[in-house]
Write a protein that holds these residues in place. Structure first.
Motif, PDB file in Angstrom:
ATOM      1  N   LEU A 499      -2.092   3.639   8.915  1.00  0.00           N
ATOM      2  CA  LEU A 499      -3.234   3.070   8.885  1.00  0.00           C
ATOM      3  C   LEU A 499      -4.401   3.258   8.057  1.00  0.00           C
ATOM      4  CD1 LEU A 499      -4.389   1.566  11.750  1.00  0.00           C
ATOM      5  CD2 LEU A 499      -3.059   0.009   9.666  1.00  0.00           C
ATOM      6  N   ASN A 500      -4.683   4.765   7.395  1.00  0.00           N
ATOM      7  CA  ASN A 500      -5.813   5.493   6.889  1.00  0.00           C
ATOM      8  C   ASN A 500      -5.302   5.329   5.628  1.00  0.00           C
ATOM      9  OD1 ASN A 500      -8.186   6.789   6.602  1.00  0.00           O
ATOM     10  ND2 ASN A 500      -7.643   8.226   6.409  1.00  0.00           N
ATOM     11  N   THR A 501      -4.010   5.125   5.271  1.00  0.00           N
ATOM     12  CA  THR A 501      -3.225   5.465   3.637  1.00  0.00           C
ATOM     13  C   THR A 501      -4.026   4.371   2.786  1.00  0.00           C
ATOM     14  OG1 THR A 501      -1.456   5.314   4.190  1.00  0.00           O
ATOM     15  CG2 THR A 501      -2.169   7.106   4.476  1.00  0.00           C
ATOM     16  N   PHE A 502      -4.585   2.975   3.903  1.00  0.00           N
ATOM     17  CA  PHE A 502      -4.434   1.654   2.976  1.00  0.00           C
ATOM     18  C   PHE A 502      -5.125   1.843   2.172  1.00  0.00           C
ATOM     19  CE2 PHE A 502      -5.186  -3.214   3.341  1.00  0.00           C
ATOM     20  CZ  PHE A 502      -4.637  -3.224   2.351  1.00  0.00           C
ATOM     21  N   GLU A 508      -3.758   3.486  -5.836  1.00  0.00           N
ATOM     22  CA  GLU A 508      -2.648   3.897  -6.422  1.00  0.00           C
ATOM     23  C   GLU A 508      -2.281   3.185  -7.356  1.00  0.00           C
ATOM     24  OE1 GLU A 508       1.871   5.561  -5.236  1.00  0.00           O
ATOM     25  OE2 GLU A 508       0.040   6.144  -3.813  1.00  0.00           O
ATOM     26  N   ALA A 509      -2.144   1.642  -6.170  1.00  0.00           N
ATOM     27  CA  ALA A 509      -1.820   0.464  -7.129  1.00  0.00           C
ATOM     28  C   ALA A 509      -2.002  -0.094  -8.223  1.00  0.00           C
ATOM     29  CB  ALA A 509      -1.035  -0.446  -5.702  1.00  0.00           C
ATOM     30  N   ALA A 510      -3.487  -0.041  -8.075  1.00  0.00           N
ATOM     31  CA  ALA A 510      -4.072  -0.867  -8.994  1.00  0.00           C
ATOM     32  C   ALA A 510      -4.197   0.334 -10.328  1.00  0.00           C
ATOM     33  CB  ALA A 510      -5.557  -0.728  -8.944  1.00  0.00           C
ATOM     34  N   SER A 511      -3.882   1.352 -10.110  1.00  0.00           N
ATOM     35  CA  SER A 511      -3.965   2.438 -11.666  1.00  0.00           C
ATOM     36  C   SER A 511      -2.422   2.788 -12.117  1.00  0.00           C
ATOM     37  CB  SER A 511      -4.165   3.710 -10.977  1.00  0.00           C
ATOM     38  OG  SER A 511      -3.654   4.878 -10.480  1.00  0.00           O
ATOM     39  N   GLU A 512      -1.338   2.448 -11.584  1.00  0.00           N
ATOM     40  CA  GLU A 512      -0.241   2.169 -11.674  1.00  0.00           C
ATOM     41  C   GLU A 512       0.124   0.887 -12.236  1.00  0.00           C
ATOM     42  OE1 GLU A 512       2.643   3.498  -9.110  1.00  0.00           O
ATOM     43  OE2 GLU A 512       1.165   5.876  -9.161  1.00  0.00           O
ATOM     44  N   LEU A 513      -0.217  -0.337 -11.917  1.00  0.00           N
ATOM     45  CA  LEU A 513      -0.042  -1.831 -12.200  1.00  0.00           C
ATOM     46  C   LEU A 513       0.994  -2.242 -11.516  1.00  0.00           C
ATOM     47  CD1 LEU A 513      -1.626  -2.163 -15.663  1.00  0.00           C
ATOM     48  CD2 LEU A 513      -2.924  -2.368 -13.799  1.00  0.00           C
ATOM     49  N   TYR A 523       5.802  -2.797   4.622  1.00  0.00           N
ATOM     50  CA  TYR A 523       7.315  -2.473   5.173  1.00  0.00           C
ATOM     51  C   TYR A 523       6.996  -1.515   6.053  1.00  0.00           C
ATOM     52  CZ  TYR A 523      12.129  -0.625   6.216  1.00  0.00           C
ATOM     53  OH  TYR A 523      13.011  -0.705   6.585  1.00  0.00           O
ATOM     54  N   GLU A 524       6.281  -0.115   5.310  1.00  0.00           N
ATOM     55  CA  GLU A 524       6.271   0.524   6.696  1.00  0.00           C
ATOM     56  C   GLU A 524       5.236   0.287   7.721  1.00  0.00           C
ATOM     57  OE1 GLU A 524       7.377   3.900   6.726  1.00  0.00           O
ATOM     58  OE2 GLU A 524       8.967   2.976   4.926  1.00  0.00           O
ATOM     59  N   ILE A 525       4.221  -0.270   7.473  1.00  0.00           N
ATOM     60  CA  ILE A 525       3.571  -0.220   8.999  1.00  0.00           C
ATOM     61  C   ILE A 525       4.273  -1.577   9.700  1.00  0.00           C
ATOM     62  CG2 ILE A 525       1.375  -1.964   9.317  1.00  0.00           C
ATOM     63  CD1 ILE A 525       0.277  -0.162   8.537  1.00  0.00           C
ATOM     64  N   ALA A 526       5.532  -2.450   9.151  1.00  0.00           N
ATOM     65  CA  ALA A 526       6.321  -3.580   9.814  1.00  0.00           C
ATOM     66  C   ALA A 526       6.958  -1.999  10.761  1.00  0.00           C
ATOM     67  CB  ALA A 526       6.762  -4.219   9.165  1.00  0.00           C
ATOM     68  N   LYS A 527       7.574  -1.510   9.581  1.00  0.00           N
ATOM     69  CA  LYS A 527       8.745  -0.929  10.558  1.00  0.00           C
ATOM     70  C   LYS A 527       8.073   0.366  11.860  1.00  0.00           C
ATOM     71  CE  LYS A 527      10.145   2.504   7.793  1.00  0.00           C
ATOM     72  NZ  LYS A 527      11.282   3.950   6.963  1.00  0.00           N
TER      73      LYS A 527
END
Length: 576
Positions: A499-502, A508-513, A523-527
């Protein structure tokens, strides 16, 4: 507080106590401990040897011992070749969990004060939206949501290519072959009818190549403002706009601003004239205007045809100038397929040559093509997969798979219909967005609706399962509360870590678009939840304090799942 920052701050205190040196916490290197070693986080010791005047192992041991003795949130340590591996105590994880659970906007980053425009979709008004447009729309919409979550002011926009030779082809074919057909008279969506006209023109051109000359004559008349040509153009474009709106609504796509090429191409022509005046462009003997980019390792680029009509890049110059001047943008992202890489390289270079300082703030989010398995869902033209057909196919797959699995048994028909659409869109969006944008991908509708594995429906079902547990708890009068004295299990600590990595994933996602980062986080959370639920009796727990703490944990998981999937434009159901 992020564990890395917490450890860095405490290590900074240790260094001051041990070596009488002030070291900024921000300069210390702390990262997640590699899986093959014991520990939660690792401090790199080597840069500190100049202060300790000792060996890496002795320095690491001294800092580790100080931390274990003086910081209750640190329970142990070990040193491996100059790397100090640190174990955080249950107290730390409980405090971190409490702070995450108390923040409904967890994951949202602080405001940057920057304004970003994202252009996507940008269809031609000579055919309906197709499978390629779906990836474009879903990627553009999720990137926009992602950048907003990362603290930016985001303007979602589209440029409708509503003029030019391609539009005149459909208009000419309609005049010659369609006997006054309308969406009402044919029962077809307007964009599909105009698409049929465009396909028909291709046949006409094979039969008689000279029809292309008459299309160019029509374009010249259009630019001259011929009333008859303009009236037909407006009528057919409106048919397409109405059709597009239906498709956008089905996909859950909207825009803050819509630009039309017919509004910007004249501004582009003005910029071309300015370029001629500055000597940036040249006019050839036939009257056409070019920009010579050969010295930059590129080709000569045409900006105006010999008859004075404009090309794509003409209006792109005008549109870019208008957007930056009107909106005071910090950056502009074009979401366009990788077949246009050269076009945007040229656009950026020409804007630089014209002296626009913001030219370097233009970014082309280039994505790979999306394809279907051989022979599946080909449209009636045999070459393109229509977006409307694919959305309908997804609905049918969602309905069939849900009925076969029995997961929606017991719900009334209205609830089922709503869920079929929700599952269909969740499957479509997730399956496309989870792939890194740069990669070409193969889209398999049936595979995307699997309720197991890395799919949208799996995450939707996981959320519904959590909500079901919480409803059952509420029926028993149980309300989740955090108790820092409740010891978290190893699996619960693992969930808190994840959770803390959100916020980091959002950054990360924003910088990489790349919204794919968020999709795979969800998916990792759900799994992890499903593994936890399989091994941990939540409602059967005898200790009431532990049970209530677990209710808060799974409720927080559900909230973070919703926040993550919202970035992807995917709705999560309360029950399934």
């Amino acid at each position: 507080m992020a564990p890395e920052l917490f450890i860095a701050q405490k290590a900074s205190q240790a260094i001051k106590e041990l070596y009488s040196a002030d070291v900024e916490a921000s300069t210390l290197q702390v990262s997640v401990t590699r899986k093959e070693f014991e520990g939660d986080f690792t401090l790199v010791v080597f840069p500190l040897l100049r202060l300790s005047h000792s060996t890496p192992d002795n320095t690491g041991a001294a800092i580790g011992e100080w931390l274990k003795t003086n910081v209750p949130e640190i329970s142990g340590y070990n040193v491996v070749k100059g790397f100090l591996n640190i174990n955080l105590s249950g107290l730390f994880w409980n405090e971190l969990f409490a702070s995450i659970a108390a923040d409904p906007d967890f994951g949202k980053l602080p405001d940057t004060g920057k304004t970003v425009m994202v252009e996507f979709s940008s269809p031609n008004t000579n055919k309906p939206l197709h499978l390629g447009h779906i990836r474009n729309n879903l990627l553009g919409d999720s990137v926009s949501k992602l950048l907003k979550e990362a603290g930016n002011n985001v303007i979602k926009t589209t440029l409708v290519n509503d003029r030019g030779v391609h539009i005149c082809k459909s208009m000419y074919a309609w005049q010659e072959r369609f006997n006054g057909a309308t969406p009402e008279s044919t029962g077809k969506k307007g964009d599909h009818l105009v698409g049929d006209c465009y396909v028909e023109f291709a046949k006409m051109e094979k039969e008689d190549p000279s029809v292309l000359d008459r299309v160019h004559e029509m374009l010249v008349k259009w630019e001259a403002g011929d009333p008859e040509v303009r009236q037909l153009w407006q009528t057919m474009n409106q048919w397409v706009f109405d059709g597009f709106d239906e498709t956008y609504k089905a996909l859950g796509i909207s825009f803050d601003k819509v630009y039309y090429e017919h509004d910007t191409y004249l501004l582009g022509k003005e910029i071309v004239q300015q370029g001629l005046d500055k000597g940036v462009f040249v006019r050839d003997p036939d009257g056409s205007v070019w920009c010579d980019l050969t010295a930059d390792g590129l080709d000569r680029k045409i900006l105006l045809r010999s008859d004075g009509t404009s090309v794509y890049i003409t209006q792109d110059l005008g549109t870019a100038e208008r957007r930056f001047s009107q909106n005071k943008l910090d950056s502009h992202i074009y979401v366009v397929g990788n077949e246009q890489n050269y076009h945007f390289q040229v656009l950026k270079l020409i804007l630089k040559k014209l002296g626009y300082e913001w030219a370097d703030q233009i970014f082309h989010l280039s994505y790979g093509m999306v394809e279907l398995p051989e022979g599946k869902m080909k449209s009636r033209e045999g070459t393109v997969v229509d977006a409307d057909d694919l959305i309908q196919k997804m609905y049918e797959e969602a309905k069939a798979t849900s009925e076969e699995s029995g997961k929606l048994d017991g719900l009334d028909e209205d609830e089922k219909e709503k869920l079929y659409h929700m599952i269909a869109l969740g499957a479509l969006k997730y399956f496309i967005i989870k792939v890194d944008p740069k990669k070409t991908m193969l889209f398999n509708p049936k595979e995307s609706i699997d309720f197991n594995g890395n799919t949208g429906p799996f995450i939707q079902y996981t959320h519904a399962r959590i909500k079901s547990i919480l409803r059952k708890a509420a029926e028993k009068g149980l309300v989740g509360t955090i108790n820092k004295n409740v010891e978290l299990s190893a699996k619960e600590v693992r969930l808190v870590k994840l959770l803390n990595t959100f916020p980091q994933k959002v950054e990360e996602a924003a910088s990489e678009l790349s919204p794919a980062v968020i999709a795979n986080f969800a998916y990792e959370i759900a799994k992890e939840f499903n593994q936890y639920y399989h091994d941990t009796p939540i409602l059967k727990e005898d200790d009431e304090k532990t049970l209530k703490a677990r209710l808060v944990l799974i409720s927080t998981l559900a909230t973070v799942l919703v926040n993550a999937m919202n970035i992807l434009g995917i709705e999560l159901p309360e029950r399934m």
